[in-house]
Scaffold this motif. Structure first.
Motif, short mmCIF file in Angstrom:
data_model
loop_
_atom_site.label_atom_id
_atom_site.label_comp_id
_atom_site.label_asym_id
_atom_site.label_seq_id
_atom_site.Cartn_x
_atom_site.Cartn_y
_atom_site.Cartn_z
N ASN A 271 -0.45 1.05 -6.55
CA ASN A 271 -0.99 2.27 -5.96
C ASN A 271 -0.29 3.51 -6.48
O ASN A 271 -0.90 4.57 -6.64
N GLU B 267 -6.39 8.25 -7.15
CA GLU B 267 -5.93 7.99 -5.79
C GLU B 267 -7.04 7.43 -4.92
O GLU B 267 -6.79 6.69 -3.95
N ARG C 279 -2.13 6.67 -8.33
CA ARG C 279 -1.98 8.07 -7.90
C ARG C 279 -1.53 8.94 -9.07
O ARG C 279 -1.97 10.09 -9.21
N PRO D 212 0.80 -1.23 0.00
CA PRO D 212 0.00 0.00 0.00
C PRO D 212 0.83 1.27 0.00
O PRO D 212 0.35 2.33 -0.45
N THR E 119 -6.86 3.64 -4.51
CA THR E 119 -5.75 3.00 -3.80
C THR E 119 -6.24 2.41 -2.49
O THR E 119 -7.10 2.97 -1.81
#
Length: 313
Positions: free
Chosen positions: A148, A157, A152, A142, A160
């Motif tokens: 992720n 985002e 982003r 993460p 995520t």
């Protein structure tokens, strides 16, 4: 002048040497007996005895099976793990085998670079399952994982998450990773089925105006009955035997909060103890192994009997 064999004389060297070919399967039979037959028979035997650690105690009939299905926490963990295995099978059938068939059909249509893609799609299968699990743990991390980071970068985002740390996404993530790992293998099976379809049949269907999805539904799939049966049975067996990837990525407790716990992982933890300090019960673990063996054997046998009946009807 050559000697001629007389009645009752022993056979020539060349004759008895020909019989040595019958000894070739012996090493394979010995290995199969040692690593397949013996563990199965041992599990049946161990499930009927009481165990104190690794020491066999008294014969207790079916007490281990009764405890497995009635005593907590075994009762709850068994049915939860069974549901996870069924989910594992359904997702693999839809995602893994669906994509595998699509890739096989594209290669069958001899698209440009088909030979390269056939090799490229199969390459993940050559990796160790432990390596696959470790690499995907890094990708799905993460904080530092590339997935992720990409989300982003592209402005997503909000999507995520801790993919392997969230009970709502962990099992799906593991199943999709296993599907990615196995797609190439099932693609080759389905490709072999596609290549077994007579070209005359495909050409006749095209001349009749059958193309696209209608060609796949009306001609290709009915003529791929045997390969599809193999794929379905193998997927079912693999999904109920799944262990290595979950163990490598989520440990022996099917983290987080047992959300990725499968029957094989549950067996390992029950028989040998988990990484959380709990001790194992070899008798109940053996009973679970027998139940798992029965589920796989019975469902596979019923399905194959149905298939054979349909072929002869």
């Amino acid at each position: 002048m050559e000697d001629t064999p007389t009645a009752g004389a022993p056979p020539r060297n060349g004759t008895w040497k020909k019989h040595l070919i019958h000894l070739f399967p012996v090493p394979a039979i010995l290995f199969y007996t040692l690593f397949i037959v013996y563990p199965i028979l041992a599990a049946f035997t161990y499930s009927l005895f009481e165990w104190k650690g690794l020491v066999m105690g008294r014969f207790n009939n079916f007490d281990n099976f009764i405890r497995l299905f009635t005593q907590e926490p075994y009762h709850t963990m068994f049915w939860r793990a069974l549901r996870h295995n069924l989910y594992y099978f359904v997702v693999e059938m839809v995602v893994q085998n669906g994509i595998a068939f699509g890739l096989a059909y594209l290669i069958f249509r001899k698209i440009k670079g088909a030979s390269f893609f056939k090799v490229a799609y199969f390459l993940p299968r050559l990796l160790s399952v432990i390596i696959v699990g470790f690499l995907w743990k890094l990708i799905l991390n993460p904080n530092m994982g590339i997935l992720n980071a990409v989300l982003r970068k592209v402005g997503l985002e909000s999507l995520t998450t801790a993919w392997l740390g969230d009970p709502d996404t962990a099992l799906t993530a593991v199943v999709l990773i296993n599907s990615w790992f196995a797609i190439g293998f099932y693609m080759l099976i389905l490709l072999a089925g596609l290549q077994s379809i007579p070209e005359e049949v495909m050409e006749a269907a095209r001349l009749d105006g059958t193309t696209g999805f209608r060609l796949i539904r009306s001609v290709v799939l009915p003529m791929m009955f045997q390969p599809m049966v193999i794929v379905i049975v193998m997927t079912f067996i693999q999904s109920f035997e799944a262990f290595e990837l979950v163990f490598a990525m989520q440990g022996s407790t099917g983290e987080p909060f047992y959300s990725t716990d499968l029957l094989a992982v549950f067996f390992y933890r029950t028989a040998f103890g988990g990484n959380s300090g709990d001790t194992g019960s070899l008798g109940i673990g053996s009973a679970l192994a027998v139940v798992l063996f029965a589920i796989i054997a019975i469902i596979s046998a019923v399905f194959m009997k149905y298939v054979n009946h349909k072929e002869t009807a």
